[in-house]
Design a protein around this motif. Structure first.
Motif, short mmCIF file in Angstrom:
data_model
loop_
_atom_site.label_atom_id
_atom_site.label_comp_id
_atom_site.label_asym_id
_atom_site.label_seq_id
_atom_site.Cartn_x
_atom_site.Cartn_y
_atom_site.Cartn_z
N GLY A 149 -0.17 -0.24 -4.35
CA GLY A 149 -1.59 0.06 -4.26
C GLY A 149 -1.83 1.54 -4.04
O GLY A 149 -1.44 2.10 -3.01
N LEU A 150 -2.48 2.19 -5.00
CA LEU A 150 -2.70 3.63 -4.94
C LEU A 150 -4.06 3.93 -4.31
O LEU A 150 -5.10 3.50 -4.83
N PRO A 151 -4.09 4.66 -3.20
CA PRO A 151 -5.38 5.00 -2.60
C PRO A 151 -6.10 6.07 -3.42
O PRO A 151 -5.47 6.95 -4.01
N ALA A 152 -7.42 5.96 -3.45
CA ALA A 152 -8.24 6.97 -4.12
C ALA A 152 -8.54 8.11 -3.11
O ALA A 152 -8.61 7.87 -1.91
N PRO A 153 -8.71 9.34 -3.62
CA PRO A 153 -8.64 9.76 -5.02
C PRO A 153 -7.19 9.81 -5.52
O PRO A 153 -6.27 9.99 -4.72
N PHE A 154 -7.03 9.65 -6.84
CA PHE A 154 -5.71 9.62 -7.44
C PHE A 154 -5.28 11.04 -7.79
O PHE A 154 -5.91 11.69 -8.62
N PRO A 155 -4.19 11.54 -7.18
CA PRO A 155 -3.76 12.91 -7.48
C PRO A 155 -3.34 13.06 -8.94
O PRO A 155 -2.97 12.08 -9.61
N GLU A 156 -3.40 14.28 -9.44
CA GLU A 156 -2.86 14.55 -10.77
C GLU A 156 -1.38 14.19 -10.78
O GLU A 156 -0.64 14.48 -9.85
N PRO B 281 0.83 -1.20 0.00
CA PRO B 281 0.00 0.00 0.00
C PRO B 281 0.87 1.26 0.00
O PRO B 281 1.91 1.31 0.65
N VAL B 282 0.41 2.26 -0.71
CA VAL B 282 1.16 3.50 -0.90
C VAL B 282 0.57 4.59 -0.01
O VAL B 282 -0.65 4.71 0.11
N SER B 283 1.46 5.38 0.60
CA SER B 283 1.06 6.60 1.29
C SER B 283 1.61 7.79 0.52
O SER B 283 2.83 7.89 0.32
N TYR B 284 0.72 8.66 0.05
CA TYR B 284 1.17 9.86 -0.65
C TYR B 284 1.86 10.83 0.31
O TYR B 284 2.82 11.51 -0.07
N GLU B 285 1.38 10.87 1.55
CA GLU B 285 1.91 11.83 2.52
C GLU B 285 3.22 11.36 3.14
O GLU B 285 4.06 12.18 3.51
N ARG B 286 3.40 10.05 3.26
CA ARG B 286 4.60 9.51 3.92
C ARG B 286 5.23 8.42 3.03
O ARG B 286 5.12 7.23 3.30
N PRO B 287 5.90 8.85 1.96
CA PRO B 287 6.49 7.85 1.05
C PRO B 287 7.65 7.07 1.66
O PRO B 287 7.98 5.98 1.19
#
Length: 291
Positions: A269-276, A242-248
């Motif tokens: 695994g990319l959590p929704a919503p998917f950033p640009e 699982p991916v964290s956008y805030e804490r890579p």
């Protein structure tokens, strides 16, 4: 020092709580990035996270649409629930996607979710699907793998008289582009499922999390392969991270630990919503530092 094949990295975009355009945008972007080699959907008929009344797309029809809109990515469903579709129908669906994609399908299948989770269990009642116990589900999966491979490869009609599946004069035409057949990806961690993996899988996928348990499961798969005389190295080890956008940082750490443990096929695994620009972010922040 043992030789480890080059790792491959992919993305998973669960087609739930998002729109078609959102998923298509991410896949088109990923298709242009060589660092990302594969892309995946999941196979649920209703949400298993977020708003219980939110949108969820059917995986295989969406996969066929995305196959027609991409040119390079290998693609698949991680993993198909064998509980949802009869295996001969599934074989036909998968063949169609392999042809639409020009031979880019990785065929993911599993025994099906364990509907102890209330948001997963309701899928069965809501769609008029029977729910059987785990022993039934795993035995059905083993038969399904046999049936599907035969439909993909045999050149004459055949009968199949199994405990859970029975076919008369079964025949698959057309055949998949990939020969002898698309790679088979089996997902799961239960001991009984790992025996099916040992017999049928080209790739084995397991959710990340407790890496010690993941490593123990991989060792158990090695043992089951040895019992049937199959080289354990013939099965690529795959892990969903699982991916964290805030804490890579913790995501990168998990990737590194998985690679060190011999898992060379990594699904992010990319959590929704998917950033640009999320696919480019994955390539720059997660894949390149880990490769």
């Amino acid at each position: 020092m043992p030789h480890h094949p080059r790792p491959s990295f992919g993305i998973m975009t669960a087609p739930s709580q998002v729109g078609y355009d959102d998923v298509l945008r991410v896949w088109r972007e990923a298709d242009e990035l060589p660092q990302i080699e594969h892309a995946w959907l999941f196979d649920h008929l209703m949400p298993i996270f977020g708003d219980p009344d939110g949108p969820t797309f059917e995986g295989w029809t969406l996969l066929s649409a995305l196959a027609a809109q991409t040119r390079r990515l290998r693609l698949g469903v991680l993993v198909t629930s064998n509980r949802f579709r009869p295996p001969a129908i599934l074989a036909k669906i998968a063949t169609t996607v392999d042809i639409v994609s020009g031979g880019r399908l990785d065929f993911g299948i599993g025994a099906g979710s364990r509907p102890g989770h209330p948001m997963a269990r309701r899928e069965y009642d809501a769609h008029g699907l029977p729910y059987h116990d785990a022993a039934h589900a795993v035995a059905s999966l083993a038969e399904a793998c046999t049936v599907i491979k035969r439909l993909w490869t045999e050149t004459e009609p055949f009968d199949f008289d199994g405990t859970h599946h029975r076919l008369t004069q079964a025949y698959g035409n057309p055949k998949p582009v990939q020969r002898p057949h698309p790679p088979i990806v089996i997902g799961g961690r239960a001991s009984a499922t790992l025996r099916v993996v040992a017999e049928h899988a080209d790739i084995w996928n397991i959710p990340g999390g407790d890496l010690d348990d993941v490593v123990q499961r991989s060792a158990l798969l090695d043992r089951y392969c040895a019992e049937i005389g199959r080289d354990p190295a013939a099965i690529v080890r795959s892990i969903h991270v699982p991916v964290s956008y805030e804490r890579p940082g913790p995501t990168r750490d998990m990737i590194g630990q998985a690679l060190d443990a011999g898992f060379r096929h990594v699904v992010l695994g990319l959590p929704a919503p998917f950033p640009e620009g999320v696919a480019r972010w994955v390539a720059d922040e997660l894949v390149t530092p880990s490769a």
